[in-house]
Design an enzyme around this catalytic site. Structure first.
Site, PDB file in Angstrom:
ATOM      1  N   TYR A   1     -16.265   2.787 -22.566  1.00  0.00           N
ATOM      2  CA  TYR A   1     -15.352   1.934 -21.605  1.00  0.00           C
ATOM      3  C   TYR A   1     -14.017   2.204 -22.434  1.00  0.00           C
ATOM      4  CZ  TYR A   1     -18.823   1.321 -18.033  1.00  0.00           C
ATOM      5  OH  TYR A   1     -19.509   1.568 -16.986  1.00  0.00           O
TER       6      TYR A   1
ATOM      7  N   GLN B   1     -13.127   1.947  -4.754  1.00  0.00           N
ATOM      8  CA  GLN B   1     -14.336   2.226  -5.843  1.00  0.00           C
ATOM      9  C   GLN B   1     -13.672   2.211  -7.135  1.00  0.00           C
ATOM     10  OE1 GLN B   1     -17.721   4.987  -4.145  1.00  0.00           O
ATOM     11  NE2 GLN B   1     -15.774   5.408  -2.726  1.00  0.00           N
TER      12      GLN B   1
ATOM     13  N   ASP C   1      -9.581   1.311 -12.340  1.00  0.00           N
ATOM     14  CA  ASP C   1      -8.590   1.487 -13.068  1.00  0.00           C
ATOM     15  C   ASP C   1      -7.220   0.448 -12.870  1.00  0.00           C
ATOM     16  OD1 ASP C   1      -7.349   2.772 -10.625  1.00  0.00           O
ATOM     17  OD2 ASP C   1      -8.172   4.770 -11.232  1.00  0.00           O
TER      18      ASP C   1
ATOM     19  N   HIS D   1     -15.965  -1.999  -7.124  1.00  0.00           N
ATOM     20  CA  HIS D   1     -16.828  -1.502  -8.435  1.00  0.00           C
ATOM     21  C   HIS D   1     -16.341  -2.394  -9.423  1.00  0.00           C
ATOM     22  CE1 HIS D   1     -18.455   2.159  -6.459  1.00  0.00           C
ATOM     23  NE2 HIS D   1     -18.956   1.218  -5.728  1.00  0.00           N
TER      24      HIS D   1
ATOM     25  N   GLY E   1     -10.204  10.422  -0.974  1.00  0.00           N
ATOM     26  CA  GLY E   1     -10.305  10.848  -2.494  1.00  0.00           C
ATOM     27  C   GLY E   1     -11.854  10.355  -2.723  1.00  0.00           C
TER      28      GLY E   1
ATOM     29  N   ASN F   1      -9.082  14.728   1.364  1.00  0.00           N
ATOM     30  CA  ASN F   1      -9.638  15.117   0.584  1.00  0.00           C
ATOM     31  C   ASN F   1      -9.473  16.779   0.579  1.00  0.00           C
ATOM     32  OD1 ASN F   1     -11.903  15.909  -1.335  1.00  0.00           O
ATOM     33  ND2 ASN F   1     -12.704  14.030  -0.675  1.00  0.00           N
TER      34      ASN F   1
END
Ligand code: OAD
Length: 264
Positions: free
Chosen positions: A78, A116, A119, A134, A204, A230
């Site tokens: 991570y 999701q 970042d 997430h 995406g 996408n």
């Protein structure tokens, strides 16, 4: 039938139509996945060559079991990802979504962004309250603690692996691992917004991971229009009204342009 678009002119025409739908929508939702950050240099998960899950074992690195076996190893992974993300900047797709939200909120319209991605790039681009389904890689919480105990990690790279809280408790990344439930409050807010959305864009995502992949279906069940952006076909593609084949960093600014033109 979903529309499959090839030429730039066809894409432009479809985006004009989607901008019109947006203007008539009471509620707009956008649900993003790893692809929206690909143009910021952050690898996606399921690309056959460059995807994270093609190169790393998700059971060892993104599960509770893997963590308790070797917390330092999981944290190392991570922390390496955090270092890549630290070098990354929001791209034109993130910025277009933030601007769209600003425009919509300015007019008192509902705009919900769920992601999701862990970042944090949507927030850095200016999105106000993205629902981070997430979690967020810049936060950590005690392994035996609550979701609400998450604290921002001040340093990157971390000076010590695994990191510990001031009281000595072992910290875990504040992200959802395989086999774990999503935070019920966040998921509830996202599902409710999807059910209200007259227009929902999925940008995406391979649309393979539930419950996030259920959001467009919730909108479709209530009669909403779903648009997918996408470069590739996904499991969602056969179900949506419009599939725009292109990169989010290129398509979203074009869509914003269409919306701004219609608003003036
Ligand atoms: P995936 O890696 O499964 O899918 C990324 C999608 O982005 C693919 O469909 C690509 O075609 C598309 N894509 C690539 N470049 C793009 C671009 N420039 N513009 C638009 N789309 C592009 O990622 P997710 O669907 O986000 O979960 O994966 C969902 C979850 O699976 C992740 O959040 C992660 C992973 O396991 C956890 O870690 C809990």
């Amino acid at each position: 039938m979903p529309s499959q678009l090839a030429s730039d002119a066809e894409i432009r025409r479809a985006l004009t139509g989607i901008a019109r739908l947006a203007l008539h929508a009471r509620s707009v939702m956008v649900s993003t996945g790893a692809g929206v950050s690909a143009e910021s240099g952050i690898p996606t998960f399921r690309d056959a060559q460059t995807g994270l899950w093609a190169r790393y074992d998700p059971v060892m690195l993104a599960s509770y079991q893997g963590f308790v076996l070797d917390p330092a190893n999981v944290w190392r992974w991570y922390d390496e990802r955090r270092q890549v993300m630290q070098q990354s900047e929001p791209n034109a797709g993130h910025l277009a979504l933030a601007r769209w939200e600003e425009l919509w909120r300015g007019q008192g319209r509902e705009f919900t962004l769920a992601t999701q991605n862990i970042d944090g790039l949507h927030s850095r681009a200016g999105s106000q309250v993205p629902i981070e389904l997430h979690g967020n890689i810049w936060y950590a919480r005690p392994l035996d603690g609550q979701y609400s105990e998450a604290q921002e990690l001040a340093q990157c790279p971390l000076p010590e692996l695994p990191p510990r809280a001031a009281d000595g408790r072992l910290l875990r990344p504040h992200v959802v691992w395989f086999g774990e439930m999503l935070d019920s409050l966040l998921l509830g807010r996202a599902m409710a917004a999807a059910g209200r959305a007259d227009l929902l864009l999925v940008v995406g995502s391979s649309s393979q991971v539930y419950p996030a992949a259920a959001l467009p279906h919730a909108a479709l069940r209530k009669g909403g229009t779903v648009v997918e952006i996408n470069p590739d076909e996904t499991e969602l593609s056969p179900h949506v009204q419009h599939s725009i084949r292109g990169r989010s960093g290129e398509i979203l600014p074009l869509l914003l342009e269409e919306i701004e033109t219609l608003l003036t």
